[in-house]
Design an enzyme around this catalytic site. Structure first.
Site, mmCIF file in Angstrom:
data_model
loop_
_atom_site.group_PDB
_atom_site.id
_atom_site.type_symbol
_atom_site.label_atom_id
_atom_site.label_comp_id
_atom_site.label_asym_id
_atom_site.label_seq_id
_atom_site.Cartn_x
_atom_site.Cartn_y
_atom_site.Cartn_z
ATOM 1 N N GLY A 292 0.667 -1.180 -0.114
ATOM 2 C CA GLY A 292 0.096 0.071 0.142
ATOM 3 C C GLY A 292 0.687 1.286 -0.078
ATOM 4 N N ARG A 293 1.566 1.395 1.117
ATOM 5 C CA ARG A 293 2.447 2.607 1.197
ATOM 6 C C ARG A 293 3.355 2.811 0.108
ATOM 7 N NH1 ARG A 293 3.585 4.542 6.452
ATOM 8 N NH2 ARG A 293 3.332 2.695 7.247
ATOM 9 N N CYS A 361 -5.876 22.850 17.637
ATOM 10 C CA CYS A 361 -5.804 23.548 18.825
ATOM 11 C C CYS A 361 -4.973 22.495 19.833
ATOM 12 C CB CYS A 361 -6.958 24.071 19.539
ATOM 13 S SG CYS A 361 -7.187 25.655 18.709
HETATM 14 N N1 LLP Z 1 -2.087 -5.859 4.391
HETATM 15 C C1 LLP Z 1 -2.506 -5.637 5.500
HETATM 16 C C2 LLP Z 1 -3.547 -6.892 6.072
HETATM 17 C C3 LLP Z 1 -2.464 -4.756 6.419
HETATM 18 O O1 LLP Z 1 -2.940 -4.679 7.434
HETATM 19 C C4 LLP Z 1 -1.777 -3.503 5.635
HETATM 20 C C5 LLP Z 1 -1.438 -2.597 6.633
HETATM 21 C C6 LLP Z 1 -1.298 -3.498 4.252
HETATM 22 C C7 LLP Z 1 -1.351 -4.943 3.690
HETATM 23 C C8 LLP Z 1 -0.429 -2.463 3.744
HETATM 24 O O2 LLP Z 1 0.729 -2.126 4.342
HETATM 25 P P1 LLP Z 1 1.788 -1.212 3.594
HETATM 26 O O3 LLP Z 1 2.248 -1.919 2.311
HETATM 27 O O4 LLP Z 1 0.981 0.018 3.477
HETATM 28 O O5 LLP Z 1 2.838 -1.209 4.828
HETATM 29 N N2 LLP Z 1 -1.438 3.880 9.424
HETATM 30 C C9 LLP Z 1 -0.275 3.150 9.539
HETATM 31 C C10 LLP Z 1 -0.089 2.135 8.965
HETATM 32 C C11 LLP Z 1 -0.802 0.988 9.197
HETATM 33 C C12 LLP Z 1 -0.973 -0.270 8.487
HETATM 34 C C13 LLP Z 1 -1.899 -1.029 8.483
HETATM 35 N N3 LLP Z 1 -1.805 -2.206 7.679
HETATM 36 C C14 LLP Z 1 0.806 4.416 9.351
HETATM 37 O O6 LLP Z 1 0.480 5.455 8.800
HETATM 38 O O7 LLP Z 1 1.823 4.358 9.127
#
Ligand code: LLP
Length: 437
Positions: A292-293, A361
């Site tokens: 995702g990221r 705030c």
């Molecule tokens: N698959 C599952 C089951 C997940 O829980 C996640 C992310 C992904 C894939 C995608 O992971 P990535 O490739 O994006 O690392 N809000 C937090 C990140 C939480 C991630 C949650 N799960 C932040 O802003 O760093």
């Protein structure tokens, strides 16, 4: 500075994204503004898909919790990626965007009955079951709706420490997610799933965390899961054909960050799966990954207008912008660091040390501590990089701030893909009981 995708500095000394001057974008669409570099996004989709495809049978699914709206999902779908969704709202968005639902995987540790029914109604490809309660619930729902053959995965908690922030670590044993591997729960889960009349156990899933720089945890996880596939075959005589190893590849935010690449990530995972299959004498499963990221993060930039400033003698200078934790809660929530420049002074020397405050705030609403910028003044446009992931998706109306607009830029063209919220949007769901009127 770490420019990605189509970002460059124009002859005028302004930050340009997708062939457009970011200062013009700020003028035309207002600030704060999320800017998405379409060609950068497409490039990431292509690169990650090619990286995995070049090693064999694999499917890359985009984790839509990172950044989801109809335009983004259209782009992701056009590159042949699948989708990871975690709520009714994400399923609904995918469905409305015309995403091929057979490539949609539904995750979550507490899916509601309504969400499960929605998933079944729109025919999501795989439902990733998180626990025994859900396994029984889904079987019951399928029985009631007379649905046979829904393909499911079980989410396994492999017990891998991925060296990331505590809140974004999910593979450890003491986690709210999944069937624990080490205490026999996972094997019992597989056995129970195989007995369900209306469900087909198509594969297993795990996810060890997010913003991970080193590849060893991924390799380690692949090995653990392959060994589990072997145990399942030994104990239950059943071959698992699909193995979803989650997302988690880290990206560059700030000096010192050293992320890996799609190519190395794919090579590490695919080689380990192939090697283990050979050694254990089991069939190599199809591999699924859920980045995702790394897809959406680097291609997003937030533009803000600089307003007030304050000097605390001998301590620091604060400059404040017209957004903050409502559009980017990550610094306040995780202590995340971001890189920033002044978009209209992009080629000037960054010789003033300042801290960038948001306008909410509370004191914790800081976007960056101690960053060098070229003499920021009121009216300057501050560009904060790598805000494509988990900014819009985690944004709020805190302090009743309307959410910013999002524009998609490519080849000199800019289109709004999420409209700026208005004050009317802010009160849209307020209701006044008659006795208060
Ligand atoms: N698959 C599952 C089951 C997940 O829980 C996640 C992310 C992904 C894939 C995608 O992971 P990535 O490739 O994006 O690392 N809000 C937090 C990140 C939480 C991630 C949650 N799960 C932040 O802003 O760093």
């Amino acid at each position: 500075m770490h420019y990605t995708g189509t970002m460059r500095i124009s002859d005028k000394g302004h930050l340009e994204i997708g062939g457009i001057d970011s200062v013009d974008l700020a003028k035309k669409f207002g600030t704060p503004l999320w800017v998405i570099d379409e060609n950068g996004l497409r490039d990431n989709c292509r690169r990650v898909k090619n990286a995995f495809d070049s090693h064999g049978d694999a499917l890359v699914i985009y984790a839509s919790k990172t950044l989801s709206n109809m335009a983004i999902l259209k782009i992701v779908a056009s590159h042949g990626l699948g989708l990871d969704v975690v709520s009714g709202g994400e399923i609904y968005t995918a469905h409305k965007a015309g995403f091929p639902m057979e490539k949609v995987f539904f995750h979550g540790n507490n899916k509601s009955v309504e969400e499960l029914i929605l998933a079944l109604t729109v025919n999501v490809g795989r439902i990733v079951i998180d626990n025994f309660y859900e396994l029984n619930l889904l079987e019951e729902i399928c029985e009631k709706l007379n649905i046979h053959g829904q393909e499911v995965y079980l989410r396994i908690t492999p017990g891998v420490d991925a060296h990331t922030h505590d809140f974004v670590k999910t593979g450890l044993i003491d986690s709210k997610f999944g069937f624990t591997l080490t205490d026999g729960q996972a094997l019992k889960g597989v056995k129970t799933a195989l007995e369900k009349e209306h469900l087909i156990l198509a594969g297993l899933h795990c996810h060890i965390g997010s913003q991970i720089f080193t590849l060893e945890p991924f390799q380690h996880t692949a090995a653990i899961m392959m060994k589990f596939l072997y145990d399942i075959k030994q104990d239950l005589g059943f071959e698992i054909r699909e193995l979803d190893l989650g997302g988690g590849l880290g990206i560059y935010y700030f000096a010192g960050d050293e992320p890996s690449t799609y190519e190395k990530w794919a090579e590490t995972i695919m080689n380990e799966v192939a090697k283990q299959a050979l050694e254990l004498g089991i069939t190599k499963p199809k591999v699924i990954v859920e980045p995702g990221r790394s897809i959406a993060g680097p291609v997003g930039t937030t533009l803000y207008t600089v307003g007030s400033h304050k000097v605390v003698e001998g301590i620091r200078k604060y400059i404040a912008v017209d957004g903050g934790m409502a559009d980017n809660p990550r610094p306040a929530l995780y202590g995340s660091k971001y890189s920033a420049i002044i978009a209209n002074k992009a080629n000037q020397t960054a010789d003033e040390l300042v801290s960038v405050a948001g306008k909410c705030c509370e004191s914790g609403d800081m976007l960056a501590w101690n960053v060098n910028l070229p003499q920021p003044e009121a009216g300057d446009i501050l560009a904060v990089f790598a805000t494509g992931a988990y900014n819009y998706s985690m944004s709020s109306n805190y302090n009743r701030l309307p959410r910013p607009a999002m524009v998609l830029v490519a080849d000199g063209q800019a289109d709004v893909i999420v409209a700026r919220e208005s004050y009317d949007d802010i009160i849209r769901n307020d209701r006044l009981p008659a006795r208060l009127e």
